[in-house]
Enzyme design. Structure first.
Site, short mmCIF file in Angstrom:
data_model
loop_
_atom_site.label_atom_id
_atom_site.label_comp_id
_atom_site.label_asym_id
_atom_site.label_seq_id
_atom_site.Cartn_x
_atom_site.Cartn_y
_atom_site.Cartn_z
N HIS A 360 40.10 32.79 35.35
CA HIS A 360 40.61 34.12 35.67
C HIS A 360 42.08 34.32 35.36
O HIS A 360 42.63 35.38 35.67
CB HIS A 360 40.40 34.44 37.16
CG HIS A 360 38.98 34.73 37.53
ND1 HIS A 360 38.43 35.99 37.46
CD2 HIS A 360 37.99 33.93 37.95
CE1 HIS A 360 37.17 35.94 37.85
NE2 HIS A 360 36.87 34.70 38.16
N LYS A 551 46.26 48.33 43.45
CA LYS A 551 45.89 46.96 43.15
C LYS A 551 46.86 46.07 43.92
O LYS A 551 47.83 46.57 44.49
CB LYS A 551 46.01 46.67 41.65
CG LYS A 551 47.33 47.15 41.02
CD LYS A 551 47.40 46.93 39.52
CE LYS A 551 46.58 47.92 38.72
NZ LYS A 551 45.51 47.34 37.96
N ARG A 552 46.61 44.75 43.96
CA ARG A 552 47.57 43.86 44.61
C ARG A 552 48.97 44.09 44.01
O ARG A 552 49.09 44.39 42.83
CB ARG A 552 47.14 42.40 44.41
CG ARG A 552 45.97 41.99 45.29
CD ARG A 552 46.27 42.14 46.76
NE ARG A 552 47.27 41.18 47.17
CZ ARG A 552 47.00 40.05 47.82
NH1 ARG A 552 45.76 39.75 48.14
NH2 ARG A 552 47.97 39.23 48.16
N LYS A 557 51.80 42.94 37.33
CA LYS A 557 51.08 44.22 37.29
C LYS A 557 52.04 45.41 37.14
O LYS A 557 51.65 46.53 36.87
CB LYS A 557 50.21 44.38 38.54
CG LYS A 557 49.03 43.39 38.60
CD LYS A 557 48.27 43.55 39.91
CE LYS A 557 47.11 42.58 40.09
NZ LYS A 557 45.89 42.96 39.35
N THR A 659 39.42 45.21 36.96
CA THR A 659 38.18 45.94 37.20
C THR A 659 38.50 47.30 37.79
O THR A 659 37.70 48.23 37.68
CB THR A 659 37.23 45.18 38.16
OG1 THR A 659 37.97 44.79 39.32
CG2 THR A 659 36.63 43.96 37.46
N LYS A 663 36.73 51.18 37.30
CA LYS A 663 36.31 52.12 38.34
C LYS A 663 36.96 53.49 38.13
O LYS A 663 36.31 54.53 38.32
CB LYS A 663 36.69 51.58 39.73
CG LYS A 663 36.05 50.23 40.06
CD LYS A 663 36.70 49.64 41.32
CE LYS A 663 36.54 48.15 41.39
NZ LYS A 663 37.44 47.54 42.41
C1 LIG Z 1 38.66 46.82 42.21
C2 LIG Z 1 39.50 46.33 43.31
C3 LIG Z 1 40.54 45.42 43.05
C4 LIG Z 1 40.90 44.97 41.66
O1 LIG Z 1 41.79 45.88 41.08
P1 LIG Z 1 42.60 45.54 39.74
O2 LIG Z 1 43.26 46.83 39.40
O3 LIG Z 1 41.58 45.14 38.71
O4 LIG Z 1 43.56 44.46 40.06
C5 LIG Z 1 41.30 44.99 44.12
N1 LIG Z 1 41.06 45.41 45.38
C6 LIG Z 1 40.08 46.29 45.65
C7 LIG Z 1 39.88 46.73 47.06
C8 LIG Z 1 39.26 46.77 44.64
O5 LIG Z 1 38.27 47.63 44.94
#
Ligand SMILES: *Cc1c(COP(=O)(O)O)cnc(C)c1O
Length: 813
Positions: A360, A551-552, A557, A659, A663
């Site tokens: 990852h 995101k985190r 990022k 991911t 979404k």
């Molecule tokens: C999809 C998701 C992530 C991953 O987000 P990235 O933008 O790909 O880092 C992290 N936390 C939650 C709650 C998510 O639904």
């Protein structure tokens, strides 16, 4: 056989009508009457009803899988970020309409009842959420499978914001019980630690100094469009005897309690880290704890079915989600050799055909290593096995590449520079059938950079499986408006055949359809605006452009780049307040690891900028900045459907896949993104005209880095950039403490490891294009439809199909 398992599974497997069942559970288990019941009581009663339906399906699935004897996939992951289970369970059981009408009858708002369910947050972010999406797809595709993980008593911390700062609170998600879990009192295994290894007649005998018990708790994960379910088996640690009785009878309560709490510590709390490995002994204990329990369970199941281990590799495929479960390699070897008498050669033959590994991250410092000293102390037998794997492996490499000692040092399972450490990535690769990255770019870079040596040694071992997300949760449940609209255009169960979305392309210029899409988006933005008001008190206009980064919080990022753009925009607006500015709302959400100072400082900066911007009357509410606290799955479900712009702006080459990007696009947001991770494949699928790509490419970042990147030169060379950084440095946003963000400015002007200053101009320029594009409503909506219709391949059903075909050798229907 349970009665419900052999009956036709009408009404989700319950034998009375939905309302009768819910009311019965309310009375019998929840202990409330219709008159006294709170929304939480109704949630619990509904969950218990759904649970019955799931139990029936679970029994049937296990029965079918045992009868067929097909190979099973075992997904080992230290994290499963599931979120709420209710909407998903009701949808899978076809009880969603019954639920809606029951709530209507009771004059309750369905959302108010669903909101009382706590999130199961047994994960940090993307890696854990991926595992949860995979369970959904494994069930939906009918793949015989188990997920294995840890039943953390406390999951991901709850984030509160106090005076603009993150404060972490414990996540006591089990406080009111968990209606979705099935404690399996009959399923438990002993987990040994410590002690020493002796050789008796040439055979190793491990005498551990400590033992704890792993007890199984099953969560049933329903498939969609099928009555199959998959099992997530989570392990809870307990003392071997619940109480140390001899101590207790002597009146030594403290010691009795100590034995107990030492054991239970192991599954007490999730490590709240993301992208940085945790080098603590307790973390290693957690990893071994769930690996050995899972492997003992797999072996026991196999022996029950086949009475031999000879064909284990034909019946089991184990996937390691990152290196966290990498101890599966020596532990499977140990079980096969020491407990079941196989030779080294036979055990290795099996292990290397059973195990595969998903990588990852490309950042070398983010791949786990464990000091040999800790391993020796906690897992002496495993260290011996790792040394022997290494000896044999290096012998093979030396024979194939004679004289290349540098190569031997690089690929060794043991790092010898400085403190000796076990390299868990190398261990995973050497033992795996396949090693996969999670997006095309990431898989390519993996074999060109960190694992180039291994790609030379094992050219056929490396492959790509691009991540995906489950469209049931991330479209069907979170965006009912859009789902209904799509359902009018596509036939049948398109949510389990997401490639059908491509058929929407022909409506990209259909005015009526686009108007409907716009209506749905506006309603979703209104819903989010109400949530923002409730959580933060900030009022935002649903007609403004919603630009969202969730995101985190991590430097790679680049939330900070986003903030720099917001400040630049603010400067431009106050310089020219009467211009026709596109109204915008910039929304952030995400947690920072508790020990990650820079990430926490970025959260605070967002709040200080928000306070300044949101209260500046010159802007006339045309720019708002919002930080939504406690980002988690249930909050994400409100956010993705409401976005106009999805911010995916990691430095090229750093985000393995992402991911969240999927979404957003699936829900009709346009991406502002770098050429990184799955952004690239999203661009290929939605079309380059329908995405905003900017910034340095991976090769350009690499080149700049090699030439000697000097961020200060970029600062001096761009008056806007200079003004933005000077504004932060001067304390403009923090007159009460002007130097609060000195560390941020120093980092950017000093090393700027993630090339924010180099990408700043392109990023700001791209957002000008975004504003212009957003004004042309018809063209914008065409782009939105192209995004939705291009996202078919990002269903995790496609992803799991590829794992089955290319890695596990399992047929799907
Ligand atoms: C999809 C998701 C992530 C991953 O987000 P990235 O933008 O790909 O880092 C992290 N936390 C939650 C709650 C998510 O639904």
């Amino acid at each position: 056989m349970n009665k419900m398992g052999s009956e036709p599974l009408d009404q989700g497997g319950i034998d009375v009508t939905f309302d009768v069942s819910v009311e019965r559970h309310l009375k019998n288990e929840v202990g409330a009457t219709q008159a006294t019941a709170t929304p939480t009581d109704w949630m619990r009663a509904t969950a218990l009803t759904a649970r019955e339906g799931l139990a029936a399906r679970w029994l049937q699935t296990q029965h079918d899988d045992n009868a067929v004897g097909a190979r099973r996939a075992y997904y080992l992951s230290a994290e499963f970020l599931i979120g709420r289970a209710m909407s998903n369970a009701l949808a899978a059981l076809n009880l969603d309409k019954d639920f809606a009408s029951e709530m209507k009858k009771l004059k309750l708002e369905p959302a108010d009842v669903l909101e009382t369910e706590p999130d199961a947050a047994l994960g940090n972010g993307g890696l854990g959420r991926l595992a949860a999406c995979f369970l959904d797809s494994l069930a939906t595709l009918g793949v015989p499978s188990f997920g294995y993980g840890i039943r953390y008593e406390f999951g991901m911390f709850t984030q509160r914001i106090q005076d603009g700062k993150q404060v972490e609170m414990p996540d006591n998600w089990l406080a009111n019980g968990n209606p979705w879990e099935f404690p399996r009192r009959d399923i438990h295994y002993i987990v040994p630690f410590g002690g020493w290894v002796e050789y008796v007649n040439g055979r190793p005998v491990w005498t551990p100094s400590e033992r704890v018990m792993a007890r199984a708790y099953d969560m049933v994960i329903p498939g969609h469009g099928t009555e199959r379910v998959s099992t997530l088996r989570l392990w809870k640690a307990t003392a071997l005897e619940e109480l140390d009785l001899s101590a207790h009878t002597r009146g030594d309560y403290a010691r009795a309690a100590e034995t107990r709490s030492k054991a239970e510590n192991i599954s007490w709390v999730l490590y709240p880290d993301d992208s940085t490995p945790q080098g603590r002994e307790l973390r290693l204990r957690q990893e071994f704890f769930f690996v050995t329990a899972s492997l003992q369970d797999i072996v026991a199941r196999h022996i029950r079915a086949y009475s031999t281990l000879e064909n284990l590799h034909e019946k089991a495929a184990i996937q390691l989600n990152d290196t966290h479960p990498a101890l599966a390699v020596p532990e499977l070897m140990r079980l096969l050799m020491d407990e079941h008498g196989l030779s080294w050669e036979d055990a290795w033959y099996q292990t290397s055909r059973i195990i595969s590994y998903t990588n990852h991250t490309l950042m070398p410092e983010a791949i786990e290593t464990w000091p040999v000293g800790i391993m020796q102390y906690l897992l002496p037998r495993h260290l011996d096995i790792i040394y022997e794997i290494n000896r044999r492996f290096l012998t093979m490499v030396a024979a194939r590449f004679p004289g290349d000692t540098a190569l031997l040092n690089r690929v060794s399972l043991i790092a010898e520079d400085g403190e000796k450490r076990v390299r868990m990535g190398n261990l995973s690769i050497v033992a795996s059938t396949k090693v996969n990255g999670v997006a095309k770019l990431h898989s390519d870079l993996m074999v060109q950079t960190i694992f180039a040596d291994f790609a030379k040694i094992f050219p056929d071992r490396f492959t790509n499986v691009t991540n995906g997300v489950t469209p049931r949760r991330w479209l069907g449940q979170c965006n009912p408006g859009l789902t209904k609209l799509i359902g009018k255009k596509l036939r049948g169960q398109w949510q389990i055949d997401l490639d059908q979305l491509a058929k929407l392309k022909k409506y990209a210029n259909d005015e009526a359809f686009c108007a409907e899409v716009a209506k749905v988006k506006l309603a979703n933005k209104e819903r989010l605006a109400a949530y923002i008001k409730r959580e933060t008190g900030i009022v935002v206009d649903p007609n403004a452009l919603f630009d969202i980064q969730v995101k985190r919080i991590h430097e790679y990022k680049r939330q900070l780049l986003n903030v720099l753009h917001v400040i630049q925009r603010y400067r431009e607006m106050i310089a020219n307040p009467n211009a026709d500015w596109q109204p915008r709302v910039h929304i952030f959400a995400g947690k920072a690891a508790s020990a990650y100072k820079m990430a926490k400082l970025i959260i605070r900066l967002i709040h200080d900028v928000a306070r300044t911007v949101n209260n500046d009357p010159r802007l006339k509410d045309r720019l708002k900045v919002v930080f939504l606290p406690d980002y988690r799955v249930s909050v994400a479900e409100k956010i993705f459907p409401a976005a106009d712009i999805s911010e995916q702006i990691s430095t090229a080459g750093t985000e393995a896949s992402g991911t969240g990007n999927m979404k957003f696009a699936l829900n009709g947001a346009l991406t502002v993104g770098t050429w990184d991770g799955a952004n690239i494949e999203i661009a290929e699928n939605v079309g380059l005209d329908n995405i905003f790509v900017f910034g340095l490419r991976t090769e350009e970042v690499e080149k700049l880095s090699q030439e000697g990147y000097n961020p200060r030169a970029w600062y001096e060379g761009n008056a806007d950039l200079k003004a933005v950084l000077d504004m932060i440095a001067s304390g403009y946003f923090t007159p009460e403490e002007p130097t609060r963000y000195q560390a941020i400015v120093d980092t950017l002007l000093g090393r700027d490891q993630y090339f924010l200053l180099a990408d700043f101009a392109a990023y700001v320029e791209t957002h000008r294009h975004v504003d212009a594009a957003y004004r042309d409503k018809a063209t914008w909506l065409t782009k939105v439809v192209h995004n939705i219709s291009g996202m078919g391949m990002f269903s995790s059903d496609r992803t799991i199909g590829e794992y089955c075909k290319n890695i596990w050798g399992i047929k799907t229907r």
